[in-house]
Design a protein around this motif. Structure first.
Motif, PDB file in Angstrom:
ATOM      1  N   GLY A 270       0.803  -1.216   0.000  1.00 28.86           N
ATOM      2  CA  GLY A 270       0.000   0.000   0.000  1.00 28.86           C
ATOM      3  C   GLY A 270       0.834   1.263   0.000  1.00 28.86           C
ATOM      4  N   GLN A 271       0.147   2.372  -0.004  1.00 26.15           N
ATOM      5  CA  GLN A 271       0.763   3.693   0.035  1.00 26.15           C
ATOM      6  C   GLN A 271       0.406   4.353   1.356  1.00 26.15           C
ATOM      7  N   ARG A 272       1.389   4.831   2.095  1.00 29.12           N
ATOM      8  CA  ARG A 272       1.147   5.472   3.384  1.00 29.12           C
ATOM      9  C   ARG A 272       0.964   6.972   3.188  1.00 29.12           C
ATOM     10  N   LEU A 273      -0.132   7.501   3.719  1.00 28.23           N
ATOM     11  CA  LEU A 273      -0.409   8.931   3.664  1.00 28.23           C
ATOM     12  C   LEU A 273      -0.467   9.481   5.079  1.00 28.23           C
ATOM     13  N   ALA A 274       0.101  10.631   5.314  1.00 23.50           N
ATOM     14  CA  ALA A 274       0.004  11.303   6.608  1.00 23.50           C
ATOM     15  C   ALA A 274      -1.244  12.179   6.583  1.00 23.50           C
ATOM     16  N   ILE A 275      -2.247  11.816   7.400  1.00 25.79           N
ATOM     17  CA  ILE A 275      -3.519  12.528   7.416  1.00 25.79           C
ATOM     18  C   ILE A 275      -3.868  12.881   8.857  1.00 25.79           C
ATOM     19  N   ASN A 276      -4.052  14.150   9.109  1.00 22.78           N
ATOM     20  CA  ASN A 276      -4.371  14.629  10.460  1.00 22.78           C
ATOM     21  C   ASN A 276      -3.380  14.104  11.492  1.00 22.78           C
ATOM     22  N   GLY A 277      -2.125  13.988  11.087  1.00 23.53           N
ATOM     23  CA  GLY A 277      -1.078  13.561  11.991  1.00 23.53           C
ATOM     24  C   GLY A 277      -0.951  12.062  12.167  1.00 23.53           C
ATOM     25  N   HIS A 278      -1.688  11.270  11.378  1.00 18.41           N
ATOM     26  CA  HIS A 278      -1.663   9.819  11.533  1.00 18.41           C
ATOM     27  C   HIS A 278      -1.599   9.152  10.153  1.00 18.41           C
ATOM     28  N   ASP A 279      -0.864   8.054  10.077  1.00 17.79           N
ATOM     29  CA  ASP A 279      -0.707   7.348   8.808  1.00 17.79           C
ATOM     30  C   ASP A 279      -1.977   6.599   8.419  1.00 17.79           C
ATOM     31  N   VAL A 280      -2.310   6.677   7.142  1.00 15.81           N
ATOM     32  CA  VAL A 280      -3.391   5.880   6.569  1.00 15.81           C
ATOM     33  C   VAL A 280      -2.802   5.083   5.416  1.00 15.81           C
ATOM     34  N   ASN A 281      -3.061   3.785   5.417  1.00 19.17           N
ATOM     35  CA  ASN A 281      -2.569   2.911   4.359  1.00 19.17           C
ATOM     36  C   ASN A 281      -3.634   2.759   3.282  1.00 19.17           C
ATOM     37  N   VAL A 282      -3.240   2.947   2.033  1.00 13.41           N
ATOM     38  CA  VAL A 282      -4.184   2.894   0.912  1.00 13.41           C
ATOM     39  C   VAL A 282      -3.649   1.971  -0.177  1.00 13.41           C
ATOM     40  N   LEU A 283      -4.456   0.996  -0.560  1.00 15.95           N
ATOM     41  CA  LEU A 283      -4.172   0.194  -1.741  1.00 15.95           C
ATOM     42  C   LEU A 283      -4.821   0.880  -2.929  1.00 15.95           C
ATOM     43  N   THR A 284      -4.172   0.837  -4.077  1.00 13.74           N
ATOM     44  CA  THR A 284      -4.718   1.509  -5.255  1.00 13.74           C
ATOM     45  C   THR A 284      -4.754   0.554  -6.442  1.00 13.74           C
ATOM     46  N   ALA A 285      -5.702   0.831  -7.330  1.00 14.26           N
ATOM     47  CA  ALA A 285      -5.809   0.078  -8.584  1.00 14.26           C
ATOM     48  C   ALA A 285      -6.331   1.031  -9.644  1.00 14.26           C
ATOM     49  N   GLY A 286      -5.742   1.005 -10.822  1.00 14.53           N
ATOM     50  CA  GLY A 286      -6.150   1.930 -11.885  1.00 14.53           C
ATOM     51  C   GLY A 286      -5.406   3.239 -11.774  1.00 14.53           C
TER      52      GLY A 286
ATOM     53  N   ASP B 259      -7.361   1.347   4.532  1.00 13.38           N
ATOM     54  CA  ASP B 259      -7.500   0.697   5.832  1.00 13.38           C
ATOM     55  C   ASP B 259      -8.046   1.713   6.829  1.00 13.38           C
ATOM     56  N   ARG B 260      -9.112   1.343   7.537  1.00 15.50           N
ATOM     57  CA  ARG B 260      -9.605   2.223   8.593  1.00 15.50           C
ATOM     58  C   ARG B 260      -8.597   2.271   9.755  1.00 15.50           C
ATOM     59  N   PRO B 261      -8.654   3.280  10.605  1.00 12.65           N
ATOM     60  CA  PRO B 261      -7.647   3.441  11.667  1.00 12.65           C
ATOM     61  C   PRO B 261      -7.520   2.211  12.569  1.00 12.65           C
ATOM     62  N   GLY B 262      -6.297   1.697  12.651  1.00 11.27           N
ATOM     63  CA  GLY B 262      -6.028   0.533  13.479  1.00 11.27           C
ATOM     64  C   GLY B 262      -6.171  -0.784  12.755  1.00 11.27           C
ATOM     65  N   HIS B 263      -6.671  -0.758  11.537  1.00 15.24           N
ATOM     66  CA  HIS B 263      -6.856  -1.967  10.736  1.00 15.24           C
ATOM     67  C   HIS B 263      -5.804  -2.003   9.629  1.00 15.24           C
ATOM     68  N   GLY B 264      -5.503  -3.218   9.150  1.00 14.48           N
ATOM     69  CA  GLY B 264      -4.494  -3.317   8.106  1.00 14.48           C
ATOM     70  C   GLY B 264      -3.208  -2.663   8.579  1.00 14.48           C
ATOM     71  N   TYR B 265      -2.809  -1.605   7.870  1.00 18.10           N
ATOM     72  CA  TYR B 265      -1.583  -0.894   8.240  1.00 18.10           C
ATOM     73  C   TYR B 265      -1.824   0.589   8.524  1.00 18.10           C
ATOM     74  N   SER B 266      -3.072   0.966   8.801  1.00 22.01           N
ATOM     75  CA  SER B 266      -3.358   2.361   9.172  1.00 22.01           C
ATOM     76  C   SER B 266      -3.160   2.549  10.673  1.00 22.01           C
ATOM     77  N   GLN B 267      -2.696   3.706  11.044  1.00 24.57           N
ATOM     78  CA  GLN B 267      -2.365   4.002  12.435  1.00 24.57           C
ATOM     79  C   GLN B 267      -3.614   4.221  13.278  1.00 24.57           C
ATOM     80  N   ARG B 268      -3.619   3.657  14.472  1.00 26.06           N
ATOM     81  CA  ARG B 268      -4.685   3.890  15.449  1.00 26.06           C
ATOM     82  C   ARG B 268      -4.313   5.098  16.292  1.00 26.06           C
ATOM     83  N   PHE B 269      -5.324   5.815  16.785  1.00 27.28           N
ATOM     84  CA  PHE B 269      -5.068   6.987  17.616  1.00 27.28           C
ATOM     85  C   PHE B 269      -6.215   7.172  18.586  1.00 27.28           C
ATOM     86  N   GLU B 270      -6.027   8.006  19.562  1.00 23.73           N
ATOM     87  CA  GLU B 270      -7.053   8.266  20.568  1.00 23.73           C
ATOM     88  C   GLU B 270      -8.305   8.831  19.895  1.00 23.73           C
TER      89      GLU B 270
END
Length: 317
Positions: free
Chosen positions: A39-55, A92-103
């Motif tokens: 996946g591709q890691r994006l920094a969003i609101n101070g936390h990483d979000v993992n995104v798989l892409t196609a196309g 990936d939603r926060p805490g799932h897959g490879y997205s970062q969990r936060f308070e």
């Protein structure tokens, strides 16, 4: 008595230490089989979000997975049907897959904000069709409520939309979500969870058949890493209250909505969810006979057609 307590503490510590070693080994194996580098890691609101892409070209489509799952749920089901003409973003939603969990990540608004951030970075200035399965349907609805500027339409797959009034909560989620007990309990989950869920997958799909190698292709094993299992439990534990607060806002929605609902879904009761949603906002409801909670598998072609229709629709409600 002190000796008994001391001996018990030592025994618990030894068992706990062994469980930690076992869970660490499990995490290493399952992440090697389902690498985060996919996946591709994006920094969003101070936390990483993992995104798989196609196309690489065409209108954007954002897909949001349900509970106990991750973005891989769509990578071999819907994405191949659309990647030739659309940019498919599977987050990936926060805490799932490879997205970062936060308070506070268990709140639907927080999860929707992370999904909106994916669109802000990967599809700036464009509206996307949002696809949400089960729990992901609740997040998709919240995204449309909070950021209508990013949403062209919604395709909801067996969505959870309203407070269902109790029940349906597995005991292990309640235990895993607890502040003190949860981190300890989830260390033993990798030793028993994978085999248990493989048996339970049949119920989720029923009466439809389980696709060959579903567990492996969807990376379900990632769920049993202790932090991911705990994140999932927290999400599920707080969902009723979140939906009770969110659902009165549904009349604000001004985008077309298509819902696919299995007539024999035993995971949720469609009449308590899409049935209530239809009373608040216009919905194009597709009822699938002899289908359970996973309509995007056996009916992937129909779901893809609905996505295409919304993506090319020049009219809005």
């Amino acid at each position: 008595m002190k000796r008994v307590i001391g001996a018990a503490f030592i025994a618990i510590s030894v068992v706990g230490a062994g469980a930690c070693v076992s869970s660490a080994a499990y995490t290493s194996r399952v992440e090697a089989a389902n690498p985060g580098s996919d996946g591709q890691r994006l920094a969003i609101n101070g936390h990483d979000v993992n995104v798989l892409t196609a196309g690489t070209a065409g209108p954007p489509v954002l897909m949001i997975h349900g509970a106990s799952a991750n973005a891989r749920e769509f990578s071999w089901t819907l994405a191949p049907r659309l990647s030739g003409d659309y940019r498919v973003l599977m987050a990936d939603r926060p805490g799932h897959g490879y997205s970062q969990r936060f308070e506070g990540a268990d709140r639907l608004g927080a999860q929707a904000a992370q999904m909106a951030g994916v669109l802000d970075q990967l599809a700036p200035g464009e509206k996307a069709v949002i696809v949400g399965h089960s729990f992901g349907g609740a997040v998709a609805l919240r995204l449309a409520l909070d950021r209508p500027d990013r949403v062209k339409g919604l395709v909801l797959l067996a969505p959870v939309t309203h407070d269902w009034g109790g029940g349906g909560q597995a005991w292990y989620n309640g235990l895993s979500a607890r502040p003190l007990v949860g981190p300890v309990f989830t260390q033993i989950v990798p030793t028993v969870g994978p085999q248990q869920v493989k048996a339970g997958i049949t119920d989720v799909f029923s009466p439809a058949p389980v696709p060959d190698r579903y567990f492996e292709k969807s990376g379900i094993g990632l769920l049993f890493r202790p932090p991911a299992f705990r994140a999932n439990a927290q999400d599920v534990r707080g969902l009723r209250a979140e939906l009770a607060a969110q659902s009165p806002r549904y009349p604000e929605l001004e985008v077309p909505i298509v819902v696919f609902s299995g007539s024999l879904d035993t995971v949720i009761k469609p009449n308590l969810h899409v049935g209530q949603l239809k009373k608040q906002v216009p919905v194009d409801l597709v009822i699938l006979p002899n289908e359970g909670h996973m309509p995007h598998h056996a009916h992937g072609a129909d779901v893809a057609d609905a996505i295409r229709r919304l993506a090319t629709d020049t009219e809005s409600r």
